[in-house]
Design a protein around this motif. Sequence first.
Motif, mmCIF file in Angstrom:
data_model
loop_
_atom_site.group_PDB
_atom_site.id
_atom_site.type_symbol
_atom_site.label_atom_id
_atom_site.label_comp_id
_atom_site.label_asym_id
_atom_site.label_seq_id
_atom_site.Cartn_x
_atom_site.Cartn_y
_atom_site.Cartn_z
ATOM 1 N N UNK A 75 0.842 -1.203 0.000
ATOM 2 C CA UNK A 75 0.000 0.000 0.000
ATOM 3 C C UNK A 75 0.873 1.247 0.000
ATOM 4 N N UNK A 76 1.919 1.256 0.828
ATOM 5 C CA UNK A 76 2.807 2.415 0.918
ATOM 6 C C UNK A 76 3.494 2.691 -0.411
ATOM 7 N N UNK A 77 3.922 1.655 -1.110
ATOM 8 C CA UNK A 77 4.566 1.842 -2.409
ATOM 9 C C UNK A 77 3.579 2.402 -3.433
ATOM 10 N N UNK A 78 2.326 1.932 -3.366
ATOM 11 C CA UNK A 78 1.314 2.388 -4.322
ATOM 12 C C UNK A 78 0.917 3.846 -4.088
ATOM 13 N N UNK A 79 1.050 4.329 -2.839
ATOM 14 C CA UNK A 79 0.617 5.695 -2.505
ATOM 15 C C UNK A 79 1.785 6.613 -2.155
ATOM 16 N N UNK A 80 2.994 6.181 -2.444
ATOM 17 C CA UNK A 80 4.190 6.918 -2.038
ATOM 18 C C UNK A 80 4.255 8.313 -2.632
ATOM 19 N N UNK A 81 3.848 8.466 -3.873
ATOM 20 C CA UNK A 81 4.005 9.737 -4.574
ATOM 21 C C UNK A 81 2.766 10.631 -4.510
ATOM 22 N N UNK A 82 1.843 10.300 -3.657
ATOM 23 C CA UNK A 82 0.655 11.143 -3.506
ATOM 24 C C UNK A 82 0.957 12.318 -2.572
ATOM 25 N N UNK A 83 0.640 13.507 -3.050
ATOM 26 C CA UNK A 83 0.820 14.702 -2.235
ATOM 27 C C UNK A 83 -0.500 15.194 -1.679
ATOM 28 N N UNK A 84 -0.482 16.413 -1.145
ATOM 29 C CA UNK A 84 -1.694 16.942 -0.520
ATOM 30 C C UNK A 84 -2.849 17.073 -1.510
ATOM 31 N N UNK A 85 -2.552 17.413 -2.748
ATOM 32 C CA UNK A 85 -3.615 17.558 -3.749
ATOM 33 C C UNK A 85 -4.337 16.236 -3.991
ATOM 34 N N UNK A 86 -3.561 15.143 -4.026
ATOM 35 C CA UNK A 86 -4.166 13.827 -4.267
ATOM 36 C C UNK A 86 -5.031 13.370 -3.084
ATOM 37 N N UNK A 87 -4.738 13.894 -1.877
ATOM 38 C CA UNK A 87 -5.515 13.511 -0.688
ATOM 39 C C UNK A 87 -6.626 14.512 -0.378
ATOM 40 N N UNK A 88 -6.785 15.528 -1.229
ATOM 41 C CA UNK A 88 -7.704 16.625 -0.917
ATOM 42 C C UNK A 88 -9.159 16.186 -0.792
ATOM 43 N N UNK A 89 -9.568 15.179 -1.539
ATOM 44 C CA UNK A 89 -10.973 14.765 -1.529
ATOM 45 C C UNK A 89 -11.248 13.592 -0.579
#
Length: 273
Positions: A68-82
């Motif tokens: 899971x961590x590898x799949x979401x490693x490059x997500x920043x604040x914009x990707x988590x905004x919703x």
Amino acid sequence: MDRNIVRSSREDPRRNSTDIFKAVNSPIEPALSRRTIRKRLNAHGLFGRRPVKKPFISKKNQKASVAWAKAHLNRGRKEWAKHVWNDESKFNLFRSDGTKWVRRPIGTRYSPKYQVATVKHGGGNCMVWGCFSETAMGPLRRVNGIMDRYQYEDILERTMRPWALRNIGRAFVFQQDNDPKHTSLHVRSWFQHRRVDVLDWPSQSPDLNLIEHLWEELEKQLAGVRASNADEKFAQLEAAWKAIRLSVVHSLLDSMPRRCQAVIDAKGFATKY
């Protein structure tokens, strides 16, 4: 002999000086004392420390957390905004402030002046549910009794969903851990019926759940603040929850890449988060 002492300690950090004493002493060599062993360990930077307590994580869940961590490693604040982050937590009415020390004369151990008062089972507790997103702190709702799937569905229907629609819109993604009541057929049916997207979440991964930090924030803010009953405690918690600044939330969201990397580096074991 120095190398043997250090090697014995590093092979199993739980070995004490007595265990190492038995492992390294030989009938053909001069015997070492336990005190000497402790000195040699200290000289190599190996000191006795109280271990950090972390939940046990199975090998299966370790692998799932790393994936899971590898799949979401490059997500920043914009990707988590919703995303809507949620969880529930229990707070004691009478909270211990940790170990306290007193200076007292000999023979006054049980004098009231030198005692620290405690209450059995924390003197009662108040359980709450809360949520937040990148744009706002969500509502804090009091949980009556033991949270079950029916009360959880009621919170989702009456509290979470209306707030999420107002603050994020219909395209919000809901984050929850894998507690049995969260993943029950009853609750899954509600998600399907309401067409709510649920974030796939690895089990036994509190290090990745940002809301855990906010519960710690509440504990810190209310440290030393007593409540006479659960109603008063909830009022204190609600006021402290509303006072949490969005800058704290943004810092947590910005920490997700670091959290993911820490899980990867730890190979799924617990991290500093």
